[in-house]
Design a protein around this motif. Structure first.
Motif, short mmCIF file in Angstrom:
data_model
loop_
_atom_site.label_atom_id
_atom_site.label_comp_id
_atom_site.label_asym_id
_atom_site.label_seq_id
_atom_site.Cartn_x
_atom_site.Cartn_y
_atom_site.Cartn_z
N GLN A 65 61.04 -22.85 -87.71
CA GLN A 65 60.94 -21.28 -87.08
C GLN A 65 61.21 -20.40 -88.17
OE1 GLN A 65 65.17 -21.12 -84.81
NE2 GLN A 65 63.71 -21.76 -83.10
N TYR A 74 54.02 -12.44 -81.33
CA TYR A 74 55.29 -13.04 -81.54
C TYR A 74 56.06 -12.10 -82.22
CZ TYR A 74 51.52 -16.48 -83.44
OH TYR A 74 50.74 -17.18 -82.79
N ASP A 75 58.04 -12.77 -82.01
CA ASP A 75 58.76 -11.97 -82.17
C ASP A 75 59.31 -12.46 -83.58
OD1 ASP A 75 58.23 -10.54 -79.85
OD2 ASP A 75 59.17 -11.74 -78.52
N VAL A 76 59.58 -11.64 -84.16
CA VAL A 76 60.13 -11.58 -85.97
C VAL A 76 61.61 -11.19 -85.91
CG1 VAL A 76 60.19 -11.93 -88.36
CG2 VAL A 76 58.43 -12.55 -86.82
N VAL A 106 64.24 -14.15 -92.91
CA VAL A 106 64.06 -14.08 -91.46
C VAL A 106 63.75 -15.14 -90.70
CG1 VAL A 106 61.09 -13.83 -91.16
CG2 VAL A 106 61.67 -12.74 -93.46
N SER A 107 63.65 -14.70 -89.36
CA SER A 107 64.00 -15.87 -88.73
C SER A 107 62.72 -15.60 -87.60
CB SER A 107 65.31 -15.70 -87.74
OG SER A 107 65.76 -14.68 -86.55
N TYR A 108 62.10 -16.50 -86.82
CA TYR A 108 61.56 -16.38 -85.74
C TYR A 108 61.72 -16.19 -84.62
CZ TYR A 108 57.40 -18.00 -83.08
OH TYR A 108 56.02 -17.89 -81.99
N ILE A 109 61.64 -15.67 -83.44
CA ILE A 109 62.71 -15.94 -82.52
C ILE A 109 61.93 -16.86 -81.46
CG2 ILE A 109 62.87 -14.26 -80.62
CD1 ILE A 109 63.71 -12.22 -82.47
N GLU A 155 63.66 -5.55 -85.49
CA GLU A 155 62.88 -7.28 -85.15
C GLU A 155 61.49 -6.55 -84.57
OE1 GLU A 155 65.89 -8.79 -81.12
OE2 GLU A 155 66.44 -6.57 -81.54
N ASP A 163 57.97 -20.23 -89.23
CA ASP A 163 57.74 -19.85 -89.11
C ASP A 163 57.18 -18.70 -89.17
OD1 ASP A 163 56.70 -21.95 -86.27
OD2 ASP A 163 55.24 -21.62 -87.67
N GLY A 164 58.15 -17.35 -89.01
CA GLY A 164 58.47 -16.55 -89.28
C GLY A 164 57.83 -16.41 -90.15
N LYS A 165 58.51 -15.91 -91.60
CA LYS A 165 57.52 -15.97 -92.87
C LYS A 165 56.29 -15.88 -93.06
CE LYS A 165 61.47 -17.42 -95.67
NZ LYS A 165 62.45 -18.05 -96.85
#
Length: 204
Positions: free
Chosen positions: A12, A132-134, A117-120, A148, A15-17
């Motif tokens: 996650q 994509y939601d970050v 940063v985190s991937y939602i 967000e 992916d977010g980054k």
């Protein structure tokens, strides 16, 4: 003994980054961005609820932001904000958080330094496209609690930003259009000759 990070948590974070990096690379590659948006600001605690449309012209770390009530110029160092109701122009040297609150799109340059940063996950944008939601959480204590971003998978461009403040204020920005555009540097400086009656208030 240090516990190993779960595989899904590591994925996650990566992916977010990577999602944001693709968006950032587009901004760096383009000469500039012309953005049209709608925004809704709400705070139940403070009894605030308003919506309006606006535009942003961006180039590198410079921008011009225009809404029905004000126009802001930032040349990379100095910020001028003209309030149409009062005819006043406030002049400041803004902090990074000041800029992020006023123009969250500036995050395309500073997210690596200032945020975790985190991937939602995935969602569907207002255009009925996969996105994509970050989530971005400030690394230092700040007025901003979290930001967000919804970024369309097919274009890697942001279509929605939600800025949540610690004071219960929430700003939801929907990007109507975003396209490449070329801007001369002088448009990011306050044009005094166009506002001869404006009162400049220097707060630097």
């Amino acid at each position: 003994m240090i516990a190993a990070m779960p595989d899904n948590a590591f994925a996650q974070a990566v992916d977010g980054k990577s999602v944001l990096e693709k968006t950032s690379q587009i901004y760096k590659r383009w000469e500039g961005m012309d953005i049209r948006f709608t925004t809704s600001v709400r705070s139940d605690k403070n009894g605030i609820s308003e919506s309006f449309e606006g535009t942003i012209a961006m180039k590198d770390d410079k921008f011009v932001l225009e809404t029905p009530d004000m126009k802001t110029w930032f040349d990379g160092i100095t910020q001028w904000t003209y309030m149409s109701r009062t005819g006043e122009v406030n002049v400041i040297t803004p902090s990074g958080s000041d800029l992020q609150l006023l123009n969250p799109m500036i995050l395309l340059q500073s997210y690596q330094k200032d945020f975790n940063v985190s991937y939602i996950g995935e969602s569907t944008s207002a255009n009925a496209k996969t996105a994509y939601d970050v989530a971005l959480i400030p690394r230092k204590k700040d007025d901003i609690e979290k930001i967000e971003l919804q970024i369309e998978k097919s274009t890697s461009l942001p279509v929605k930003l939600v800025v949540t403040m610690h004071n219960d204020m929430r700003n939801v920005i929907h990007v109507k259009t975003i396209k490449e555009a070329a801007f001369a540097d002088d448009i990011f400086t306050f044009p005094e000759n166009e506002y001869p009656d404006a009162e400049l208030i220097d707060l630097r």
